[in-house]
Enzyme design. Structure first.
Site, PDB file in Angstrom:
ATOM      1  N   PRO A 114      98.323 -10.555 -20.209  1.00 23.41           N
ATOM      2  CA  PRO A 114      97.399 -11.024 -21.198  1.00 23.41           C
ATOM      3  C   PRO A 114      97.041 -12.686 -21.107  1.00 23.41           C
ATOM      4  O   PRO A 114      98.072 -13.437 -20.524  1.00 23.41           O
ATOM      5  CB  PRO A 114      98.181 -10.736 -22.499  1.00 23.41           C
ATOM      6  CG  PRO A 114      99.363 -10.533 -22.219  1.00 23.41           C
ATOM      7  CD  PRO A 114      99.339 -10.198 -20.732  1.00 23.41           C
ATOM      8  N   ALA A 117      98.959 -16.195 -23.689  1.00 21.94           N
ATOM      9  CA  ALA A 117      99.999 -15.779 -24.329  1.00 21.94           C
ATOM     10  C   ALA A 117     101.453 -16.378 -23.793  1.00 21.94           C
ATOM     11  O   ALA A 117     102.358 -15.749 -23.970  1.00 21.94           O
ATOM     12  CB  ALA A 117      99.903 -14.168 -23.868  1.00 21.94           C
ATOM     13  N   GLY A 118     101.087 -17.338 -22.970  1.00 24.45           N
ATOM     14  CA  GLY A 118     102.483 -18.063 -22.544  1.00 24.45           C
ATOM     15  C   GLY A 118     103.059 -17.235 -21.245  1.00 24.45           C
ATOM     16  O   GLY A 118     104.223 -17.158 -21.069  1.00 24.45           O
ATOM     17  N   LEU A 119     102.520 -16.223 -20.624  1.00 21.77           N
ATOM     18  CA  LEU A 119     102.839 -15.575 -19.825  1.00 21.77           C
ATOM     19  C   LEU A 119     102.372 -15.724 -18.410  1.00 21.77           C
ATOM     20  O   LEU A 119     102.543 -15.087 -17.436  1.00 21.77           O
ATOM     21  CB  LEU A 119     102.749 -13.902 -19.967  1.00 21.77           C
ATOM     22  CG  LEU A 119     103.132 -13.592 -21.378  1.00 21.77           C
ATOM     23  CD1 LEU A 119     102.772 -12.004 -21.647  1.00 21.77           C
ATOM     24  CD2 LEU A 119     104.866 -13.530 -21.527  1.00 21.77           C
ATOM     25  N   SER A 121      99.296 -16.605 -16.853  1.00 25.03           N
ATOM     26  CA  SER A 121      98.170 -16.093 -16.334  1.00 25.03           C
ATOM     27  C   SER A 121      97.252 -16.980 -15.598  1.00 25.03           C
ATOM     28  O   SER A 121      96.914 -16.711 -14.469  1.00 25.03           O
ATOM     29  CB  SER A 121      96.931 -15.185 -17.444  1.00 25.03           C
ATOM     30  OG  SER A 121      96.631 -16.142 -18.294  1.00 25.03           O
ATOM     31  N   SER A 122      97.257 -18.506 -15.953  1.00 22.60           N
ATOM     32  CA  SER A 122      96.630 -19.310 -15.270  1.00 22.60           C
ATOM     33  C   SER A 122      97.052 -19.610 -13.838  1.00 22.60           C
ATOM     34  O   SER A 122      96.606 -19.494 -12.826  1.00 22.60           O
ATOM     35  CB  SER A 122      96.640 -20.428 -15.783  1.00 22.60           C
ATOM     36  OG  SER A 122      96.139 -20.394 -17.329  1.00 22.60           O
ATOM     37  N   ALA A 123      98.531 -19.705 -13.713  1.00 23.20           N
ATOM     38  CA  ALA A 123      99.062 -20.053 -12.646  1.00 23.20           C
ATOM     39  C   ALA A 123      99.255 -18.810 -11.605  1.00 23.20           C
ATOM     40  O   ALA A 123      98.866 -18.913 -10.560  1.00 23.20           O
ATOM     41  CB  ALA A 123     100.576 -20.317 -12.763  1.00 23.20           C
ATOM     42  N   ALA A 124      99.110 -17.653 -12.214  1.00 19.49           N
ATOM     43  CA  ALA A 124      99.010 -16.407 -11.419  1.00 19.49           C
ATOM     44  C   ALA A 124      97.535 -16.239 -10.683  1.00 19.49           C
ATOM     45  O   ALA A 124      97.687 -15.993  -9.652  1.00 19.49           O
ATOM     46  CB  ALA A 124      99.307 -15.197 -12.254  1.00 19.49           C
ATOM     47  N   ASP A 165     105.443 -22.456 -13.645  1.00 20.13           N
ATOM     48  CA  ASP A 165     104.535 -21.156 -13.668  1.00 20.13           C
ATOM     49  C   ASP A 165     104.108 -20.980 -12.163  1.00 20.13           C
ATOM     50  O   ASP A 165     104.450 -19.637 -11.733  1.00 20.13           O
ATOM     51  CB  ASP A 165     103.357 -21.211 -14.252  1.00 20.13           C
ATOM     52  CG  ASP A 165     103.658 -21.429 -15.927  1.00 20.13           C
ATOM     53  OD1 ASP A 165     104.752 -21.854 -16.419  1.00 20.13           O
ATOM     54  OD2 ASP A 165     102.830 -21.312 -16.792  1.00 20.13           O
TER      55      ASP A 165
HETATM   56  C1  MEV Z   1     104.060 -23.538 -20.142  1.00 19.26           C
HETATM   57  O1  MEV Z   1     104.197 -22.072 -19.748  1.00 19.26           O
HETATM   58  C2  MEV Z   1     105.180 -24.061 -20.356  1.00 19.26           C
HETATM   59  C3  MEV Z   1     105.114 -25.444 -20.582  1.00 19.26           C
HETATM   60  O2  MEV Z   1     106.627 -26.054 -20.601  1.00 19.26           O
HETATM   61  C4  MEV Z   1     104.370 -26.174 -20.056  1.00 19.26           C
HETATM   62  C5  MEV Z   1     104.618 -26.533 -18.623  1.00 19.26           C
HETATM   63  O3  MEV Z   1     105.963 -26.321 -18.062  1.00 19.26           O
HETATM   64  O4  MEV Z   1     103.504 -26.980 -17.636  1.00 19.26           O
HETATM   65  C6  MEV Z   1     105.099 -25.864 -22.293  1.00 19.26           C
END
Ligand code: MEV
Length: 351
Positions: A114, A117-119, A121-124, A165
């Site tokens: 998703p 959502a902090g998972l 997805s952008s880096a992936a 990420d």
């Molecule tokens: C984002 O997934 C995690 C943060 O620590 C930012 C980063 O590490 O670039 C908030």
């Protein structure tokens, strides 16, 4: 002749140290068993044709044209166009750095991760796109080179980004990050629950939805401002977070999951102290703790109340998994079980 390359990468979950890692503190992250896939193939003509299917987003709002604004659950075109931004930047980067191009290329992306959502997805998206294109154009595709290229693209799109990420999407497994250095670790598998709040409450202004593509950036900036206002206090909080990651690593090596859970709860408290725990995520964490989880915390960038409290929490459920899942669903979260230590980048020729 048909040439088709498929690259797939895992989602990530930060177990310890998000935000603090941006300032050089230690963080521990893991790949989880949800993947994003990019298929690159040749097509007639010149230029790049990008298709994004099946990215699971839920409850965010989209803006249709300039005149018709409407809420549209289960589809999110703002965020789909954000993914396109990473793909476009990846292409530009490879053209400039390696001189790719000059032929027709089809890029097709599908994902189980998703968005916003902090998972990861952008880096992936960055890692899988770079990997598939490098392989397609017969460039050297060693993992470290792909990770570095993908990290450059992610930074170019979103400003400040730690290497967490992109390292996880590339290598999979577990990584520890310290002072921007990536170290791969062998640690036991965990069964986690991830709860994601994806729906913006109806009371929130619809224009806010367009800010979601910059969610991580905005939250990281807010932490910076708060850190500058409370310099001394934040120094202690950040040092405590660093120490916490070291303890967590030892607990994982010993297989001491009760200790690991207790440390997750403390990490959550520190994230709350720096202002990245909105009410809706706080409630998911408190409820999980009350129902018997060994530990629960916000993961990734967290969220902000004024951005609808959107984000994810990570739960080490112990014996309480079933009741925690039900309670989270009742609270309006998208709930998934997740296994840690998933394999990293896979590239194969499929045609
Ligand atoms: C984002 O997934 C995690 C943060 O620590 C930012 C980063 O590490 O670039 C908030």
């Amino acid at each position: 002749m048909m040439k088709q390359i498929r690259a797939s990468v895992p989602a990530k979950a930060i177990l310890f140290g998000e935000h603090f890692v941006v300032y050089g503190k230690r963080a521990l992250a893991t790949a989880i068993n949800r993947r994003l896939m990019v298929v690159v193939s040749n097509r007639a003509g010149r230029g790049y044709h990008v298709k994004i299917d099946n990215i699971p987003t839920f409850g965010l709002q989209m803006v249709l044209g300039h005149e018709h604004r409407m809420a549209y659950p289960y589809k999110d075109f703002d965020n789909a166009s954000k993914s396109i931004a990473y793909v476009r930047k990846a292409i530009e980067y490879l053209e400039t750095e390696y001189g790719i191009g000059g032929q027709g290329v089809e890029i097709e992306i599908s994902s189980e991760i998703p968005l916003a959502a902090g998972l990861g997805s952008s880096a992936a998206t960055c890692v899988a796109t770079i990997a598939a294109l490098k392989h397609y154009f017969s460039l050297d595709s060693d993992l470290e080179g792909i990770r570095e290229d993908a990290h450059s693209v992610e930074k170019a799109v979103q400003g400040n980004a730690s290497p967490v990420d992109t390292a996880i999407s590339t290598y999979g497994g577990y990584v520890q990050i310290e002072r921007a250095k990536v170290r791969r670790l062998q640690l036991p598998e965990l069964d986690l629950i991830i709860g994601t709040i994806g729906c913006i409450p109806l009371s929130m202004g619809i224009n806010k939805s367009s800010e979601f593509s910059l969610k991580t950036k905005k939250i990281v900036e807010e932490v910076k401002v708060r850190k500058e206002s409370f310099e001394t206090v934040f120094k202690y909080i950040f040092d405590a977070a660093d120490e916490l990651t070291a303890h967590a690593l030892r607990a994982m090596e010993r297989g001491d999951f009760a200790m690991l859970g207790a440390l997750m709860n403390i990490n959550h408290g520190l994230l709350d102290a720096i202002g990245v725990v909105p009410r809706r995520l706080s409630e998911l964490v408190k409820q999980s703790q009350e129902l018997g989880a060994l530990g629960a915390k916000v993961t990734g960038a967290g969220g902000l109340d004024n951005m609808g409290g959107v984000g994810s929490v990570l739960v080490l459920p112990g014996e309480a998994g079933d009741r925690i899942k039900v309670a989270m669903e009742v609270a309006g979260a998208l709930v998934k079980g997740a296994k840690t230590g998933e394999a990293g980048l896979k590239i194969e020729r499929i045609g």
